[in-house]
Write a protein that holds these residues in place. Structure first.
Motif, PDB file in Angstrom:
ATOM      1  N   ASP A  78      19.790  29.266  19.803  1.00 47.15           N
ATOM      2  CA  ASP A  78      20.133  30.691  19.836  1.00 47.15           C
ATOM      3  C   ASP A  78      21.544  30.958  20.353  1.00 47.15           C
ATOM      4  O   ASP A  78      21.962  32.112  20.476  1.00 47.15           O
ATOM      5  CB  ASP A  78      19.115  31.475  20.675  1.00 47.15           C
ATOM      6  CG  ASP A  78      19.002  30.937  22.096  1.00 47.15           C
ATOM      7  OD1 ASP A  78      19.646  29.911  22.404  1.00 47.15           O
ATOM      8  OD2 ASP A  78      18.263  31.545  22.902  1.00 47.15           O
ATOM      9  N   LYS A  80      25.493  30.994  19.880  1.00 46.06           N
ATOM     10  CA  LYS A  80      26.496  31.047  18.814  1.00 46.06           C
ATOM     11  C   LYS A  80      27.765  30.310  19.194  1.00 46.06           C
ATOM     12  O   LYS A  80      28.351  29.581  18.401  1.00 46.06           O
ATOM     13  CB  LYS A  80      26.811  32.503  18.474  1.00 46.06           C
ATOM     14  CG  LYS A  80      27.842  32.686  17.370  1.00 46.06           C
ATOM     15  CD  LYS A  80      28.081  34.163  17.097  1.00 46.06           C
ATOM     16  CE  LYS A  80      29.133  34.344  15.998  1.00 46.06           C
ATOM     17  NZ  LYS A  80      29.390  35.794  15.748  1.00 46.06           N
ATOM     18  N   ASN A  81      28.225  30.515  20.436  1.00 48.43           N
ATOM     19  CA  ASN A  81      29.458  29.878  20.909  1.00 48.43           C
ATOM     20  C   ASN A  81      29.386  29.761  22.423  1.00 48.43           C
ATOM     21  O   ASN A  81      28.715  30.549  23.092  1.00 48.43           O
ATOM     22  CB  ASN A  81      30.689  30.688  20.499  1.00 48.43           C
ATOM     23  CG  ASN A  81      31.980  29.904  20.655  1.00 48.43           C
ATOM     24  OD1 ASN A  81      31.956  28.694  20.889  1.00 48.43           O
ATOM     25  ND2 ASN A  81      33.102  30.580  20.523  1.00 48.43           N
ATOM     26  N   ASN A 110      37.172  34.489  22.108  1.00 44.38           N
ATOM     27  CA  ASN A 110      36.161  35.332  22.766  1.00 44.38           C
ATOM     28  C   ASN A 110      36.719  36.025  23.994  1.00 44.38           C
ATOM     29  O   ASN A 110      36.263  37.113  24.366  1.00 44.38           O
ATOM     30  CB  ASN A 110      34.952  34.491  23.178  1.00 44.38           C
ATOM     31  CG  ASN A 110      34.110  34.066  22.001  1.00 44.38           C
ATOM     32  OD1 ASN A 110      34.592  33.398  21.102  1.00 44.38           O
ATOM     33  ND2 ASN A 110      32.835  34.447  22.001  1.00 44.38           N
ATOM     34  N   GLU A 200      27.791  32.848  24.438  1.00 47.20           N
ATOM     35  CA  GLU A 200      27.649  33.954  23.499  1.00 47.20           C
ATOM     36  C   GLU A 200      26.442  33.663  22.619  1.00 47.20           C
ATOM     37  O   GLU A 200      26.393  32.640  21.936  1.00 47.20           O
ATOM     38  CB  GLU A 200      28.897  34.111  22.628  1.00 47.20           C
ATOM     39  CG  GLU A 200      28.762  35.212  21.590  1.00 47.20           C
ATOM     40  CD  GLU A 200      29.803  35.116  20.477  1.00 47.20           C
ATOM     41  OE1 GLU A 200      29.781  35.999  19.595  1.00 47.20           O
ATOM     42  OE2 GLU A 200      30.607  34.163  20.477  1.00 47.20           O
ATOM     43  N   LYS A 202      23.545  34.457  19.546  1.00 40.56           N
ATOM     44  CA  LYS A 202      23.554  34.964  18.175  1.00 40.56           C
ATOM     45  C   LYS A 202      22.982  36.383  18.142  1.00 40.56           C
ATOM     46  O   LYS A 202      22.388  36.858  19.112  1.00 40.56           O
ATOM     47  CB  LYS A 202      22.711  34.035  17.278  1.00 40.56           C
ATOM     48  CG  LYS A 202      23.286  32.634  17.136  1.00 40.56           C
ATOM     49  CD  LYS A 202      22.375  31.745  16.297  1.00 40.56           C
ATOM     50  CE  LYS A 202      22.951  30.337  16.176  1.00 40.56           C
ATOM     51  NZ  LYS A 202      22.052  29.432  15.409  1.00 40.56           N
ATOM     52  N   ASN A 203      23.170  37.036  16.999  1.00 37.40           N
ATOM     53  CA  ASN A 203      22.654  38.386  16.835  1.00 37.40           C
ATOM     54  C   ASN A 203      21.132  38.397  16.927  1.00 37.40           C
ATOM     55  O   ASN A 203      20.462  37.445  16.519  1.00 37.40           O
ATOM     56  CB  ASN A 203      23.088  38.970  15.493  1.00 37.40           C
ATOM     57  CG  ASN A 203      24.584  39.204  15.437  1.00 37.40           C
ATOM     58  OD1 ASN A 203      25.240  39.401  16.467  1.00 37.40           O
ATOM     59  ND2 ASN A 203      25.152  39.177  14.246  1.00 37.40           N
TER      60      ASN A 203
END
Length: 804
Positions: A78, A80-81, A110, A200, A202-203
């Motif tokens: 889950d 993203k970065n 970011n 960060e 994910k959506n």
């Protein structure tokens, strides 16, 4: 005609003007509802971009991560970065104070670190620097130059400048350049550092749930995992009490906006249907059943809705499009890549569903009443113009002229219309006063909206001479200049005033025998001149700001929030009248707190127990200092760069030149982003009120054509007719005005004292707002009757009496 339901479409075609008025009203209501939801959706998108720009695009931060923990977090499906940030604190580059850190290249975007020239540092001996610092007179560096650095522990190292990155407004305003090392270079340093691993997600990830899982999997204490609270708040994934209070405040106001739009549709459709009671009576006479009458009215509502909703949705989306275009072209650097056509599907869906639902509800009640009307009464019109069987005492005619009394009586007799009209106007006023809380919060939260925000600040530990003050004040490009003195003082007050947060942060603070406390941290003393005391009144929570009284009564001003590590922290809860003991050059002296300010717009690297403000005269007595350590300048808009060059020529090497213009511009852009939507909502609220008053008076007059004709036939003059209709409209408006102001003041006070309690907002009676609302309502009331009266006066009496 094969189906009696076709009468609905035929009636709408035969009465195009009346039908068009109803369709327009429903379309506008749908537009307002769609616009509100669409603007809210777009606002969240823009505010997210703004917060990411100001605070970075991360959701959680792991403090002091181990290699194993970083590997586990990076491998989560889950995530993203992710990236590591190491803060080495204050250092020196070529003997200039700077802030040194190291950031993973993959996470640099970011954190808004954008390369402009050269390359991101990769080797252990490479660094990069902000453009303004590289081009400054003190450094004057270019890519490839070798610089000497001194770390906080005294370690000295030489580095090669590998590149420059875009200026950071808050660092430029402090005059402290940000220096970025490579991760490889950071690993070679042994000095103390703060270590973070940013994540960060994910959506559509439930971040609060993911946080709990991470804590459990890695067995983390609560103090090792931090949140980006501002970003989580705008995403709706924050459970802090202050954020929840804001959510509740916003939710209450938006529900009220929704109700206002619904009431407007109901009111319009109710009048439109009830004016045709006679038509429904004729249908009853030729055999129509009550059920068929209901179906006719509902079919008519359905036709109107189908015609109105497309226009309403388009207009509502147009509001959001206008806001997007305004922000996109006003702030190209921040919002330039965002599409203008940000349509909110939730906003459109809300407009469509609420439009259908409201018209259905609005048609249901009038249809039932029309179906119950006696055919004889409906055909003869006795249901339209009738007198009560009760004996009238004639109170209104004793107090007012006959036409005025009739106007008031006409409004009061139709209780349903009166309640609907007054409710709609009252809701609009309540919403306006409620949203004003957000405007005040926005104003008090942003420094650049205040008159004392400087463009340029000059700071010197050795002091700034009066001669420099005079020369700077004489520059053509300088608009205002004001000085300030700072000192660290030993201050003690009642230990019971200390907050729990401060006791936990500074456990060394102890209580001495007389109930005062001793802290290893000093307090911050700041001098204000008369102008600055005047400006500070907007942030005054309690007490008063009087230079004369402070000098006479040994008074000082305390602040609620003290800046600690860049964060406003409530360290002490002092009240007006509390005593503070301060060590002065002549010994300990007692001072009285005469006022409480929310905060001061300054920060200091030293941790302080409390912040106090005093006059320039008292500052000299308390600290023994008599020279300014800071001069703040506000520049005129023209030829600023030329003025900046002239200022720099006047400065000695020991004076720090701080340029806050970029930071001010960024803060102004934040203000504009918020203001466009807040004032957009207020404009929508005003539209609801304006359109509802005008539309209701139009339909109300149209529904009473025969009644007005009878008044003309029995001798009522045109001026009397005008006064009668005006007083009817004024009765609606005054009833709504009174109810709206009373309820609005109650709501506004509750929102400030409850929803805004964590921010120490103070409620003041909004006298100017009440006057403005009263004048505005009066003007709209007058405008609303001009068209209907003109049409009635131009129609022959025979046509008025004989009209159906």
């Amino acid at each position: 005609m094969k189906d009696y339901l076709a009468l609905s479409s035929r009636y709408l075609k035969a009465h195009k003007k009346k039908s068009k008025l109803t369709i327009i009203s429903v379309a506008i209501s749908v537009a307002l509802i769609t616009g509100i939801f669409s603007m809210l959706d777009v606002f969240i998108q823009f505010e997210t971009v703004q917060i990411i720009h100001d605070y970075g695009n991360y959701h959680l931060a792991l403090i002091d991560p181990s290699p194993r923990e970083m590997q586990i977090l990076d491998s989560r499906i889950d995530v993203k970065n992710s990236g590591r940030w190491q803060d080495f604190g204050t250092a020196k580059i070529n003997d200039i104070s700077c802030r040194m850190g190291a950031l993973d290249a993959r996470f640099a975007p970011n954190m808004n670190v954008k390369m402009l020239q050269g390359a991101f540092p990769a080797a252990a001996n490479e660094i990069m620097l902000e453009v303004w610092a590289a081009n400054s007179q003190q450094l004057s560096l270019k890519v490839g130059d070798v610089v000497s650095t001194t770390l906080a522990d005294g370690t000295k190292r030489d580095f090669v400048l590998s590149g420059t990155f875009e200026d950071l407004g808050h660092m430029k305003a402090k005059g402290t350049p940000a220096v970025m090392l490579s991760p490889a270079g950071a690993d070679t340093l042994q000095c103390a550092k703060k270590d973070f691993y940013f994540i960060e997600f994910k959506n559509r990830v439930n971040i609060l749930k993911a946080e709990k899982v991470i804590k459990g999997d890695l067995n983390l204490d609560d103090n090792r995992l931090a949140r980006n609270d501002r970003l989580l708040a705008v995403m709706g994934q924050n459970d802090k009490e202050s954020v929840i209070s804001l959510y509740m405040t916003g939710a209450i106001l938006f529900v009220m906006v929704l109700i206002a739009g619904v009431v407007m549709i109901y009111n319009t459709f109710n009048i439109s249907v009830m004016e045709r009671v006679r038509q429904f009576g004729l249908l009853r006479c030729i055999g129509a059943s009550p059920g068929q009458i209901k179906k006719l009215v509902r079919r008519e509502g359905l036709i109107i809705t189908f015609k109105a909703i497309p226009f309403g949705c388009l207009a509502g989306m147009g509001m959001a499009l206008f806001c997007c275009a305004l922000l996109k072209y006003y702030n190209t650097s921040l919002f330039g890549e965002i599409s203008i056509f940000n349509f909110s599907l939730s906003g459109v869906a809300a407009g469509i569903s609420i439009g259908f639902l409201t018209v259905f509800v609005a048609s249901y009640g009038p249809a039932r009443r029309a179906a119950r009307v006696s055919p004889v009464n409906a055909v003869t019109g006795s249901n339209e113009v009738k007198t009560s069987q009760k004996i009238k005492k004639g109170l209104l005619t004793r107090l007012f002229p006959i036409e005025t009394a009739l106007g008031v009586n006409n409004a009061v007799l139709k209780k349903r219309t009166l309640v609907l009209m007054a409710s709609s106007i009252a809701l609009s006023i309540v919403l306006f006063l409620g949203f004003q809380v957000f405007v005040d919060f926005m104003y008090k939260s942003l420094k650049t909206t205040k008159p004392y925000t400087p463009d340029i600040s000059l700071i010197s530990e050795k002091g700034l001479s009066g001669d420099l003050y005079a020369r700077l004040a004489g520059l053509e490009g300088v608009d205002k200049i004001y000085g300030r003195m700072f000192a660290d003082v030993e201050a003690a007050f009642d230990a019971g005033c200390l907050t729990d947060a401060y006791r936990q942060a500074v456990p060394e603070a102890t209580t001495i025998e007389n109930g005062l406390f001793y802290s290893p941290e000093s307090s911050w003393l700041i001098s204000y001149d008369q102008n600055q005391l005047q400006w500070a009144r907007d942030d005054l929570i309690e007490g008063e700001l009087s230079e004369e009284k402070m000098n006479e009564q040994n008074g000082i001003i305390a602040t609620v929030f003290t800046n600690r590590k860049g964060v406003g922290t409530e360290t002490a809860q002092l009240k007006v009248g509390d005593k503070v003991i301060i060590n002065t050059p002549v010994g300990a002296r007692e001072y009285t707190v005469m006022g409480i300010l929310r905060s001061v717009p300054f920060s200091d690297s030293t941790l302080h127990a409390a912040t106090f403000i005093t006059t320039e005269k008292m500052f000299n007595d308390i600290s023994g200092k008599a020279v300014y350590q800071s001069l703040d300048l506000q520049l005129k808009k023209q030829n600023q760069e030329e003025t900046v060059k002239q200022i720099k020529l006047m400065l000695n090497p020991d004076i720090n030149f701080l340029d806050s213009r970029q930071q001010n511009a960024e803060m102004n852009q934040t203000f504009i982003t918020f203001a466009i939507f807040v004032y957009g909502f207020l404009a929508v609220i005003a539209l609801i009120s304006i359109i509802n008053i005008i539309n209701t008076m139009n339909t109300s007059v149209a529904a009473k054509i025969r009644y007005l004709g009878l008044m003309r036939a029995i001798g009522m003059a045109g001026l009397q007719l005008k006064k009668m209709v005006l007083m009817e409209s004024a009765t609606y408006s005054l009833a709504g005005l009174a109810a709206g102001c009373i309820l609005g003041l109650i709501l506004q006070r509750w929102l400030v004292q409850s929803g805004m309690a964590p921010f120490h907002m103070v409620w003041h009676f909004p006298g100017l707002q009440i006057i403005g609302i009263t004048v505005f309502t009066g003007l709209i009331t007058i405008i609303s009757v001009l068209g209907p009266i003109k049409r009635v006066k131009n129609m022959p009496v025979t046509e008025l009496v004989g009209s159906l």
